[in-house]
Design a protein around this motif. Structure first.
Motif, PDB file in Angstrom:
ATOM      1  N   UNK A  99      12.593   5.051 -48.364  1.00  0.00           N
ATOM      2  CA  UNK A  99      11.677   6.172 -48.118  1.00  0.00           C
ATOM      3  C   UNK A  99      10.945   5.999 -46.786  1.00  0.00           C
ATOM      4  N   UNK A 100      10.559   4.771 -46.483  1.00  0.00           N
ATOM      5  CA  UNK A 100       9.873   4.515 -45.214  1.00  0.00           C
ATOM      6  C   UNK A 100      10.785   4.826 -44.024  1.00  0.00           C
ATOM      7  N   UNK A 101      12.047   4.436 -44.121  1.00  0.00           N
ATOM      8  CA  UNK A 101      12.992   4.623 -43.023  1.00  0.00           C
ATOM      9  C   UNK A 101      13.578   6.039 -42.993  1.00  0.00           C
ATOM     10  N   UNK A 102      13.363   6.808 -44.093  1.00  0.00           N
ATOM     11  CA  UNK A 102      13.861   8.180 -44.191  1.00  0.00           C
ATOM     12  C   UNK A 102      15.369   8.247 -43.916  1.00  0.00           C
ATOM     13  N   UNK A 103      16.115   7.372 -44.605  1.00  0.00           N
ATOM     14  CA  UNK A 103      17.568   7.346 -44.465  1.00  0.00           C
ATOM     15  C   UNK A 103      18.236   7.867 -45.737  1.00  0.00           C
ATOM     16  N   UNK A 140      16.408  10.516 -54.195  1.00  0.00           N
ATOM     17  CA  UNK A 140      16.789  10.060 -52.856  1.00  0.00           C
ATOM     18  C   UNK A 140      18.082  10.766 -52.444  1.00  0.00           C
ATOM     19  N   UNK A 141      18.101  11.363 -51.277  1.00  0.00           N
ATOM     20  CA  UNK A 141      19.296  12.075 -50.798  1.00  0.00           C
ATOM     21  C   UNK A 141      20.352  11.072 -50.333  1.00  0.00           C
ATOM     22  N   UNK A 142      21.575  11.242 -50.857  1.00  0.00           N
ATOM     23  CA  UNK A 142      22.658  10.307 -50.533  1.00  0.00           C
ATOM     24  C   UNK A 142      23.869  11.000 -49.901  1.00  0.00           C
ATOM     25  N   UNK A 143      23.782  12.328 -49.683  1.00  0.00           N
ATOM     26  CA  UNK A 143      24.884  13.028 -49.017  1.00  0.00           C
ATOM     27  C   UNK A 143      24.956  12.616 -47.555  1.00  0.00           C
ATOM     28  N   UNK A 144      26.168  12.530 -47.015  1.00  0.00           N
ATOM     29  CA  UNK A 144      26.375  12.166 -45.619  1.00  0.00           C
ATOM     30  C   UNK A 144      25.550  10.925 -45.269  1.00  0.00           C
ATOM     31  N   UNK A 145      25.834   9.795 -45.908  1.00  0.00           N
ATOM     32  CA  UNK A 145      24.978   8.607 -45.757  1.00  0.00           C
ATOM     33  C   UNK A 145      24.931   8.055 -44.337  1.00  0.00           C
ATOM     34  N   UNK A 146      23.751   7.548 -43.989  1.00  0.00           N
ATOM     35  CA  UNK A 146      23.570   6.907 -42.689  1.00  0.00           C
ATOM     36  C   UNK A 146      22.902   5.532 -42.844  1.00  0.00           C
ATOM     37  N   UNK A 147      23.043   4.944 -44.029  1.00  0.00           N
ATOM     38  CA  UNK A 147      22.561   3.594 -44.315  1.00  0.00           C
ATOM     39  C   UNK A 147      23.357   3.055 -45.504  1.00  0.00           C
ATOM     40  N   UNK A 148      23.367   1.752 -45.644  1.00  0.00           N
ATOM     41  CA  UNK A 148      24.037   1.115 -46.779  1.00  0.00           C
ATOM     42  C   UNK A 148      23.014   0.278 -47.536  1.00  0.00           C
ATOM     43  N   UNK A 149      22.858   0.547 -48.831  1.00  0.00           N
ATOM     44  CA  UNK A 149      21.993  -0.246 -49.702  1.00  0.00           C
ATOM     45  C   UNK A 149      22.895  -0.968 -50.695  1.00  0.00           C
ATOM     46  N   UNK A 150      22.819  -2.282 -50.709  1.00  0.00           N
ATOM     47  CA  UNK A 150      23.732  -3.055 -51.543  1.00  0.00           C
ATOM     48  C   UNK A 150      22.971  -3.972 -52.492  1.00  0.00           C
ATOM     49  N   UNK A 151      23.354  -3.897 -53.764  1.00  0.00           N
ATOM     50  CA  UNK A 151      22.820  -4.785 -54.786  1.00  0.00           C
ATOM     51  C   UNK A 151      23.981  -5.412 -55.529  1.00  0.00           C
ATOM     52  N   UNK A 152      23.804  -5.721 -56.795  1.00  0.00           N
ATOM     53  CA  UNK A 152      24.890  -6.271 -57.598  1.00  0.00           C
ATOM     54  C   UNK A 152      25.656  -5.114 -58.222  1.00  0.00           C
TER      55      UNK A 152
END
Length: 259
Positions: free
Chosen positions: A84-88, A105-117
Motif C-alpha cells: 500500500x505504501x509503494x502503491x504497486x 489490493x489491485x493485482x491486474x497488470x502487475x508491476x511488483x512481485x510479492x513472494x511468500x510460501x
C-alpha cells in the motif's frame, strides 16, 4: 545494546513454538495462561504465509489457545502495508489461503512481485513470469526468507531458497518484511508501550526469531521444538539469551527469573 530494563512484553512465535500445524506443543496452552497471569503484555508474531490471519486464528482456537486477532502480528500484515505504501500492483506468489489478507489490493497488470510460501505455485512457468517482471524493473518483496520450516511430516523448504533464486537470476535484492528484519519487531511492539530492552522473544528459529529480536535489543529465547536442530544456538552471535526444551520451560524461566 541499551541497558536492560524490567520486562514488560513477551513476543511469541506460533508455528514451531506453540504448535506444529494442527498439534499443540505439550503444555503450551497452560503455559500461556500462566504467562498471561503475570504483568507482561503478550503478542504473537509469525512469518507464516500459508494462511490468512483469520484462518490462523481459527486454527489456534481449535487448539484451545486463548488468543485474539489484535494480538497477532504477521509478515502478511507487514507485506500488505508495504504494498500500500509503494502503491504497486503485485503478482502474489502466496498460498491461496493467504489471499484474504490482500483483499482489495489491485493485482491486474502487475508491476511488483510479492513472494511468500506457495508450494503449489513454485513451478517453472510461474517463477519465470516473476523473473520477467523483475527484469523489467518490478520490485521483489519477500514476505520472509526462511530457509525451511517444520511440518508434521518433517522439515520442508521455506520461501527463502526461491527468493534467493529470483535475486540471483535478476541481479536484484529483495525487500524483506518479515522476521528477522528490525522493522518487523519494532512494528510488533508498537502499541505495547514497551521498548525492545523491555521485551523478550520466544521462538524455534535461531536466526529469524532469536537473532532478529536480539539485533533490536530484545532478549531471545530459543526453544527446541518445531524446526530446531541440534547446535542451532551456535549459529548466531551473540548466542541466545536462553535455549530451553519448549515454550512451557521458557515461561517458567521468565516467571522465575525475569519478573
Amino acid at each position: 545494546m541499551a541497558a536492560r530494563r524490567a520486562l514488560k512484553a513477551v513476543l511469541v512465535d506460533l508455528n514451531g513454538t506453540l504448535h506444529v500445524e494442527d498439534a499443540a506443543v505439550p503444555g503450551a496452552q497452560e503455559a500461556l495462561k500462566r504467562l498471561r497471569g503475570s504483568s507482561v503484555v503478550v503478542r504473537f508474531v509469525t512469518n507464516t504465509t500459508k494462511e490468512s490471519k483469520q484462518n490462523l486464528l481459527e486454527r489456534l482456537k481449535k487448539l484451545e489457545f486463548d488468543i485474539s486477532e489484535d494480538e497477532i502480528f504477521t509478515s502478511l500484515t507487514a507485506a500488505r502495508s508495504l504494498v500500500e505504501q509503494k502503491q504497486v500492483r503485485p503478482m502474489l506468489l502466496i498460498d491461496d489461503r493467504a489471499l484474504p489478507d490482500f483483499k482489495g489490493i489491485h493485482t491486474n497488470d502487475p508491476n511488483a512481485v510479492v513472494i511468500g510460501l506457495a508450494p503449489e505455485h513454485f513451478h517453472y512457468q510461474i517463477l519465470n513470469q516473476a523473473f520477467r517482471l523483475l527484469l523489467d524493473g518490478a520490485p521483489l518483496i519477500a514476505i520472509h526468507k526462511a530457509r525451511y520450516y517444520k511440518r508434521k511430516d518433517g522439515l520442508a523448504l521455506g520461501p527463502g531458497p526461491f527468493v534467493t533464486a529470483l535475486e540471483y537470476a535478476t541481479d536484484t535484492k529483495a525487500i524483506v518484511v518479515g522476521k528477522p528484519e528490525k522493522t518487523f519487531f519494532l512494528e510488533a511492539l508498537r502499541g505495547t508501550g514497551c521498548e525492545p530492552e523491555e521485551a523478550v522473544m520466544i521462538g524455534d528459529d535461531c536466526r529469524d526469531d532469536v537473532g532478529g529480536a536480539q539485533t533490536v535489543g530484545m532478549l531471545g529465547i530459543l526453544v527446541k521444538t518445531g524446526k530446531y536442530r541440534a547446535a542451532d544456538e551456535e549459529k548466531i552471535n551473540p548466542s541466545p539469551y536462553l535455549t530451553c526444551e519448549s515454550f512451557p520451560h521458557a515461561v517458567d524461566h521468565i516467571l522465575q527469573h525475569l519478573l
